[in-house]
Motif scaffolding. Structure first.
Motif, PDB file in Angstrom:
ATOM      1  N   GLY A  86      -2.857   3.367  39.565  1.00 33.95           N
ATOM      2  CA  GLY A  86      -3.572   4.487  39.811  1.00 33.95           C
ATOM      3  C   GLY A  86      -2.506   5.196  40.444  1.00 33.95           C
ATOM      4  N   GLY A  87      -2.895   6.440  41.019  1.00 32.24           N
ATOM      5  CA  GLY A  87      -1.909   7.473  41.597  1.00 32.24           C
ATOM      6  C   GLY A  87      -2.596   8.510  42.441  1.00 32.24           C
ATOM      7  N   PHE A  88      -1.807   9.116  43.387  1.00 27.17           N
ATOM      8  CA  PHE A  88      -2.250   9.949  44.238  1.00 27.17           C
ATOM      9  C   PHE A  88      -1.656  11.510  44.462  1.00 27.17           C
ATOM     10  CE2 PHE A  88      -1.742  11.674  48.975  1.00 27.17           C
ATOM     11  CZ  PHE A  88      -3.123  11.564  49.004  1.00 27.17           C
ATOM     12  N   SER A  89      -2.755  12.482  44.266  1.00 26.38           N
ATOM     13  CA  SER A  89      -2.215  13.770  44.667  1.00 26.38           C
ATOM     14  C   SER A  89      -3.064  14.458  45.476  1.00 26.38           C
ATOM     15  CB  SER A  89      -2.006  14.503  43.232  1.00 26.38           C
ATOM     16  OG  SER A  89      -3.081  15.042  42.947  1.00 26.38           O
ATOM     17  N   MET A  90      -2.778  15.353  46.447  1.00 24.44           N
ATOM     18  CA  MET A  90      -3.708  16.030  47.236  1.00 24.44           C
ATOM     19  C   MET A  90      -3.416  17.524  47.172  1.00 24.44           C
ATOM     20  SD  MET A  90      -1.963  14.810  50.670  1.00 24.44           S
ATOM     21  CE  MET A  90      -3.304  15.280  51.824  1.00 24.44           C
ATOM     22  N   GLY A  91      -4.586  18.218  47.818  1.00 22.15           N
ATOM     23  CA  GLY A  91      -4.794  19.696  47.915  1.00 22.15           C
ATOM     24  C   GLY A  91      -6.064  20.168  48.230  1.00 22.15           C
ATOM     25  N   LYS A  92      -6.270  21.207  48.756  1.00 18.68           N
ATOM     26  CA  LYS A  92      -7.383  21.969  49.212  1.00 18.68           C
ATOM     27  C   LYS A  92      -8.313  22.177  47.909  1.00 18.68           C
ATOM     28  CE  LYS A  92      -6.582  23.650  53.646  1.00 18.68           C
ATOM     29  NZ  LYS A  92      -6.152  24.850  54.546  1.00 18.68           N
ATOM     30  N   THR A  93      -9.524  21.663  47.810  1.00 16.12           N
ATOM     31  CA  THR A  93     -10.241  21.912  46.588  1.00 16.12           C
ATOM     32  C   THR A  93     -10.026  23.357  46.024  1.00 16.12           C
ATOM     33  OG1 THR A  93     -11.790  20.297  47.549  1.00 16.12           O
ATOM     34  CG2 THR A  93     -12.458  21.632  45.668  1.00 16.12           C
ATOM     35  N   HIS A  94     -10.308  24.455  46.944  1.00 14.56           N
ATOM     36  CA  HIS A  94     -10.159  25.835  46.192  1.00 14.56           C
ATOM     37  C   HIS A  94      -8.728  26.098  45.647  1.00 14.56           C
ATOM     38  CE1 HIS A  94      -8.517  26.627  50.314  1.00 14.56           C
ATOM     39  NE2 HIS A  94      -8.382  27.856  49.606  1.00 14.56           N
ATOM     40  N   GLU A  95      -7.982  25.399  46.009  1.00 15.18           N
ATOM     41  CA  GLU A  95      -6.517  25.762  45.480  1.00 15.18           C
ATOM     42  C   GLU A  95      -6.051  24.369  44.292  1.00 15.18           C
ATOM     43  OE1 GLU A  95      -4.802  27.304  49.872  1.00 15.18           O
ATOM     44  OE2 GLU A  95      -4.343  25.262  49.012  1.00 15.18           O
ATOM     45  N   TYR A  96      -6.755  23.690  44.131  1.00 17.07           N
ATOM     46  CA  TYR A  96      -6.544  22.446  43.217  1.00 17.07           C
ATOM     47  C   TYR A  96      -6.715  23.024  41.807  1.00 17.07           C
ATOM     48  CZ  TYR A  96      -5.823  17.318  42.643  1.00 17.07           C
ATOM     49  OH  TYR A  96      -5.312  16.203  42.547  1.00 17.07           O
ATOM     50  N   SER A  97      -5.896  22.444  40.932  1.00 16.24           N
ATOM     51  CA  SER A  97      -6.051  22.782  39.768  1.00 16.24           C
ATOM     52  C   SER A  97      -6.797  21.701  38.965  1.00 16.24           C
ATOM     53  CB  SER A  97      -4.575  22.823  38.939  1.00 16.24           C
ATOM     54  OG  SER A  97      -4.228  21.646  38.709  1.00 16.24           O
ATOM     55  N   SER A 135      -9.346   0.462  44.576  1.00 19.20           N
ATOM     56  CA  SER A 135      -9.838   1.409  44.860  1.00 19.20           C
ATOM     57  C   SER A 135      -9.276   2.117  46.025  1.00 19.20           C
ATOM     58  CB  SER A 135     -11.493   1.462  45.243  1.00 19.20           C
ATOM     59  OG  SER A 135     -11.946   2.789  45.670  1.00 19.20           O
ATOM     60  N   SER A 136      -9.593   2.594  47.058  1.00 16.41           N
ATOM     61  CA  SER A 136      -8.831   2.966  48.033  1.00 16.41           C
ATOM     62  C   SER A 136      -9.892   3.302  49.382  1.00 16.41           C
ATOM     63  CB  SER A 136      -8.088   4.483  47.944  1.00 16.41           C
ATOM     64  OG  SER A 136      -7.829   4.923  48.871  1.00 16.41           O
ATOM     65  N   ARG A 137      -9.388   3.305  50.540  1.00 18.74           N
ATOM     66  CA  ARG A 137     -10.230   3.716  51.849  1.00 18.74           C
ATOM     67  C   ARG A 137     -10.895   5.085  51.488  1.00 18.74           C
ATOM     68  NH1 ARG A 137      -8.272   3.467  57.995  1.00 18.74           N
ATOM     69  NH2 ARG A 137     -10.327   3.906  58.934  1.00 18.74           N
ATOM     70  N   PRO A 142     -14.320   9.567  52.047  1.00 14.62           N
ATOM     71  CA  PRO A 142     -13.875  10.589  51.350  1.00 14.62           C
ATOM     72  C   PRO A 142     -13.161  11.475  52.564  1.00 14.62           C
ATOM     73  CG  PRO A 142     -15.814  10.451  50.443  1.00 14.62           C
ATOM     74  CD  PRO A 142     -15.634   9.307  51.750  1.00 14.62           C
ATOM     75  N   ALA A 143     -11.859  12.011  52.313  1.00 13.10           N
ATOM     76  CA  ALA A 143     -11.026  12.975  53.245  1.00 13.10           C
ATOM     77  C   ALA A 143     -10.797  14.224  52.754  1.00 13.10           C
ATOM     78  CB  ALA A 143      -9.997  12.191  53.687  1.00 13.10           C
ATOM     79  N   GLY A 144     -10.706  15.409  53.537  1.00 16.47           N
ATOM     80  CA  GLY A 144     -10.206  16.666  53.196  1.00 16.47           C
ATOM     81  C   GLY A 144      -8.731  16.672  52.564  1.00 16.47           C
ATOM     82  N   LYS A 145      -8.658  17.573  51.436  1.00 20.45           N
ATOM     83  CA  LYS A 145      -7.443  17.564  50.756  1.00 20.45           C
ATOM     84  C   LYS A 145      -7.337  16.234  49.599  1.00 20.45           C
ATOM     85  CE  LYS A 145      -4.804  19.991  54.283  1.00 20.45           C
ATOM     86  NZ  LYS A 145      -3.782  19.770  55.051  1.00 20.45           N
ATOM     87  N   MET A 146      -8.508  15.745  49.684  1.00 22.65           N
ATOM     88  CA  MET A 146      -8.385  14.349  48.667  1.00 22.65           C
ATOM     89  C   MET A 146      -9.659  14.335  47.836  1.00 22.65           C
ATOM     90  SD  MET A 146      -6.851  11.222  50.765  1.00 22.65           S
ATOM     91  CE  MET A 146      -5.903  11.370  52.275  1.00 22.65           C
TER      92      MET A 146
END
Ligand SMILES: NC(=O)c1ccc[n+]([C@@H]2O[C@H](COP(=O)([O-])OP(=O)(O)OC[C@H]3O[C@@H](n4cnc5c(N)ncnc54)[C@H](OP(=O)(O)O)[C@@H]3O)[C@@H](O)[C@H]2O)c1
Length: 231
Positions: A86-97, A135-137, A142-146
């Protein structure tokens, strides 16, 4: 897990460096798919020669269906699937590609689907199986930017629970774990060590995984277990 054939994906990663020794300590025969050969050397550096002799390293890309099918056809059979990839990347939804959104689903959910699909086929043929997904917490909370990571990991919970339902009445189980922040070298590098003593250790998560993968957990189905440490 003595003598059991275990498919352990992500066994050379940050969590894998804690889980692989624990699974080997149970007496299992372990198959670890890999992409990066130098990670194998890192894992070998923490294992005894006797443990290394019980690992089969097979190159595979778990985002590719043919590669997963080929990987599992090279195993004698699959008693246990422990899917750490698995893997993780983050960013605000309106900026996320959209590209990154799809990457999160490829890496976290699609690899889980493919390894579960082909392991399950094999397990149904010989009437035994333990599936443990990661999975993950964030999948449950669910959290912001994720958004992408949270949605993909929520998908892992849903997939695992669906498999648990499909396998009722068999000796096959499926469960998932929900780690919070894991104390890995990558997280120490990204976030510093200030709060690292609160993070859950890979060795501690490994004990939960080993229980779910054992005979003793035969009646645990469809659980999504928080493993949060002190965060
Ligand atoms: N770290 C955390 O704080 C945390 C928190 C909650 C949940 N989790 C979950 O825990 C699991 C393990 O995390 P981690 O920190 O150990 O990650 P990691 O160090 O990045 O390890 C991931 C492993 O998966 C392998 N992998 C990635 N893509 C692959 C592919 N397409 N085919 C085959 N292998 C592939 C990587 O191999 P390569 O090196 O060759 O790419 C690596 O060995 C993940 O599911 C993650 O989402 C982690």
């Amino acid at each position: 897990m003595k003598g059991k054939q275990v498919l352990l994906t992500g066994g050379t990663g940050g969590l894998g460096l804690g889980v692989t020794p624990a699974v080997l300590a149970q007496g299992a025969e372990v198959t670890i798919p890999y992409r990066t050969p130098k990670d194998i050397e890192k894992l070998k550096g923490i294992l005894s020669p006797a443990d290394i002799a019980r690992i089969h390293f097979i190159p595979a890309n778990l985002e590719d269906e043919a590669s997963v099918d080929k990987l599992i056809s090279r195993m004698i059979h699959v008693d246990v699937l422990i899917h750490l990839v698995g893997g993780f990347s983050m960013g605000k939804t309106h900026e996320y590609s959209f590209y990154d959104w799809k990457r999160e689903f490829e890496l976290n959910l699609n690899t889980t689907f493919l390894t579960c699909k082909y392991s399950l086929k094999n397990m149904l043929e010989h009437g035994y199986g333990r599936i443990v997904t990661v999975s993950s917490r964030a999948g449950a909370e669910p959290a912001g930017k994720m958004a992408a990571y949270s949605a993909a990991k929520a998908g892992v919970i849903a997939l695992t629970k669906a498999i648990a339902d499909e396998t009722k009445g068999t000796n096959i189980t499926a469960n998932t774990i929900l780690p919070s922040v894991i104390d890995t070298p990558a997280n120490r590098q990204a976030m510093g060590v200030e709060n690292a003593d609160k993070w859950v250790k890979p060795e501690s998560i490994a004990q939960v995984i080993c229980f779910l993968a054992s005979e003793a957990a035969k009646d645990v189905r469809g659980a999504a277990i928080p493993v949060y440490g002190s965060v």
